[in-house]
Design an enzyme around this catalytic site. Sequence first.
Site, PDB file in Angstrom:
ATOM      1  CG  HIS A  68      -6.479   0.838  -4.335  1.00 24.71           C
ATOM      2  ND1 HIS A  68      -5.319   0.512  -4.898  1.00 24.71           N
ATOM      3  CD2 HIS A  68      -6.781  -0.325  -3.790  1.00 24.71           C
ATOM      4  CE1 HIS A  68      -5.103  -0.645  -4.760  1.00 24.71           C
ATOM      5  NE2 HIS A  68      -6.158  -1.317  -4.086  1.00 24.71           N
ATOM      6  CG  HIS A  91      -8.408  -5.133  -7.045  1.00 28.02           C
ATOM      7  ND1 HIS A  91      -7.879  -3.938  -7.398  1.00 28.02           N
ATOM      8  CD2 HIS A  91      -7.533  -5.323  -5.641  1.00 28.02           C
ATOM      9  CE1 HIS A  91      -7.428  -3.274  -6.446  1.00 28.02           C
ATOM     10  NE2 HIS A  91      -7.493  -3.974  -5.386  1.00 28.02           N
ATOM     11  CG  HIS A  94      -5.746  -4.131   3.191  1.00 25.84           C
ATOM     12  ND1 HIS A  94      -4.740  -3.494   2.655  1.00 25.84           N
ATOM     13  CD2 HIS A  94      -6.639  -4.110   1.942  1.00 25.84           C
ATOM     14  CE1 HIS A  94      -4.716  -3.060   1.176  1.00 25.84           C
ATOM     15  NE2 HIS A  94      -5.856  -3.862   0.990  1.00 25.84           N
ATOM     16  CD  GLU A 150      -3.988  -3.533  -2.413  1.00 24.75           C
ATOM     17  OE1 GLU A 150      -4.621  -4.051  -3.234  1.00 24.75           O
ATOM     18  OE2 GLU A 150      -3.844  -2.480  -1.772  1.00 24.75           O
TER      19      GLU A 150
HETATM   20  C1  DHB Z   1     -10.301  -3.170   0.489  1.00 25.50           C
HETATM   21  C2  DHB Z   1      -9.167  -2.661   0.200  1.00 25.50           C
HETATM   22  C3  DHB Z   1      -8.357  -2.682  -0.923  1.00 25.50           C
HETATM   23  O1  DHB Z   1      -7.176  -2.240  -1.498  1.00 25.50           O
HETATM   24  C4  DHB Z   1      -9.053  -3.353  -1.756  1.00 25.50           C
HETATM   25  O2  DHB Z   1      -8.547  -3.773  -3.179  1.00 25.50           O
HETATM   26  C5  DHB Z   1     -10.381  -4.269  -1.671  1.00 25.50           C
HETATM   27  C6  DHB Z   1     -10.880  -4.036  -0.536  1.00 25.50           C
HETATM   28  C7  DHB Z   1     -11.033  -2.948   2.032  1.00 25.50           C
HETATM   29  O3  DHB Z   1     -10.374  -2.422   2.649  1.00 25.50           O
HETATM   30  O4  DHB Z   1     -12.086  -3.380   2.181  1.00 25.50           O
HETATM   31 FE    FE Z   2      -6.608  -3.199  -3.205  1.00 26.15          FE
END
Ligand code: DHB
Ligand code: FE
Length: 302
Positions: free
Chosen positions: A12, A61, A195, A242
Amino acid sequence: MARITAGIASSHVPLLGVAADMGKDRNAYFTPIFEGYDWTREWIAKPEVKPDVIILVYNDHASAFDMKIIPTFAIGCGERYKPADEGWGPREVADVEGHPDLAWHIAQSLILDEFDMTIINEMDVDHGLTVPLTMMYDAPDAWPVKVIPLAVNVVTYPPPSGNRCWALGEAIARAVQSYGEDLNVQVWGTGGMSHQLQGPRAGLINAEWDNMFLDGMVGTTQKLRTIPHIEYLRETGSEGIEMVMWLIMRGALGHETRALHRHYHVPCSNTAIGHIVLEPVDGTVPPSSTLEGTNAAAQAAI
Ligand code: DHB
Ligand code: FE
């Protein structure tokens, strides 16, 4: 009777909302990402596939919740939800229309099934929910589907275990099956894949682990439900956690799934973007001892 007909998992990434809103989704950087969703956009528009309601599992978030209140599992029972202001003003996408009747039914069924949900009647929804809608539906004046937001805390330690998420998915399936109206329901799980947004390991990507996770969403295996938090952190970075939200979707699809479409691409902002469309082959879920026992009369009365 309401039916769960399919499940979708998708990252997302907020940058994808920006790219779509600015009309840059088919430039050199974004084309391999958005192309991965072309199959799904065509599929979901087919009359025989088109869902009436999506139970959309995502995480907030720090847009609707903050350190003052941190619900582990929250269900949106409201009429509608506005896009949250995430720092650049709210995205100019349509408001999200809820399905209060089904949402309250699910809330009641889950709580009687001993999942102590937080009930939310008013909140704004951030990129965790609106970006997957954009990836699947572009930018219509009104979203062509009703959405029941199901928010999971994966931001502040401790998040729920993968096993608990899977079991919640199974309880969602029992709840949907006991709703009288004939509705086509999909369950989506969002977030991931590997990530990490901060600290010395920022930018970490682990394609091998991510693909192991995608493999584990398919078929009858339940091996993903026992992955400990520390493995998500070590192998997929701090925000890789996540992915436990995908397991709510997977649990809701029951005993066996088939993959209809799968896509994985690096880079996408700071993230490995992953996306899989699943269909239940055998949607059987274990019965609830609680619903069959002490709370059966209450459940039957819903
Ligand atoms: C990014 C990915 C995420 O799941 C998020 O909540 C905020 C930023 C990103 O890759 O920049
Ligand atoms: Fe996220």
